[in-house]
Write an enzyme that holds these catalytic residues in place. Sequence first.
Site, PDB file in Angstrom:
ATOM      1  CB  THR A 132      -0.920   0.018   1.224  1.00 33.88           C
ATOM      2  OG1 THR A 132      -1.788  -1.115   1.175  1.00 33.88           O
ATOM      3  CG2 THR A 132      -1.768   1.279   1.250  1.00 33.88           C
ATOM      4  CE  LYS A 207      -5.425  -1.309   2.116  1.00 31.91           C
ATOM      5  NZ  LYS A 207      -4.091  -1.954   2.115  1.00 31.91           N
TER       6      LYS A 207
END
Length: 336
Positions: A132, A207
């Site tokens: 991420t 995300k």
Amino acid sequence: MVSGHPRRGHRRGCRALLHLSRRARTRRRGRHHRGGGLVSRTVAFIGLGHMGGPMAVNLAKAGHRVLGHDLVPAAVETAAGSGVEPAASAAGAVAAADVVVSMLPAGRHVLSLYDGILTAARPGTLFVDCSTIDVADARTAHERAVAAGARALDAPVSGGVVGAEAATLTFMAGGGEAEFAEAGPLLEVMGKRAVHCGGPGAGQAAKICNNMILGVSMIAVSEAFVLGESLGLSHQALYDVASTASGQCWSLSVNCPVPGPVPTSPANRAYRPGFAASLMAKDLGLAANAAREGGVHAELGMRAAELYARYAEHVGDSEDFSGIVRTVRNRSGAEG
């Protein structure tokens, strides 16, 4: 205002879901030879930590050859005990791989890795980054991979350590449709769902938006339980109502921040992390930066980023992000 006939729009949405379902079935069939045997890939997996380690192991268990590398020897040793082949270097693993999967802490780590291994990869190697990271870093990584003659997909995950271990992760992918289709059989081994969100960086965008929802909702659920305590309401009573009413959400029904109602939640094991507070703070920081750069008024998202940054300063990786309920409770006691 949404234009068009609502029922017609609903039918279009259903067709899209059916199309994705058929495509997923096609990818599953593509994992096997006509004789029924598994089509094994050679995968270089870089980053064998709490998330990457179980993901690599699941690939190995499915019959793929997995060459694993991590800067922490203990992580490599743990993965090796479950079928992952230790690689002496990241470049060495990449040189023998069809697909390269990475799971690293931040964008600078991904870009540094790519700078060191892209020249070792065979032309056309597919790079799938599950870290991420910032959307801009994901797009830069994609550009560097393509410039080196490789292909790339950003595919961050949702589901935490529990999801990585159980192979129930959700992947949010950004990149070309062909790259997404090729990565599909591997993503299916590591998770239960993969969504193609758009071009390079779109997976990272999805995300951070998702985790902004998660961070805000966990704070809201925590505040509700502390308010309930002050009003003499038991945790179980509040859970029984909210989990079947309009307050239902993942932060309540799966990762409940108080012990008791959901036996599998981290609250029942002293907040040992499934998804550490430091990681939530990082993700909310990325969302806050994106909101500022885009001129988006995300008041709750910004406030959640501040609260988790402060909380993570004290607990770091040692506590699950749901432990923020104790901060709410302590501050309430101090102020009350």
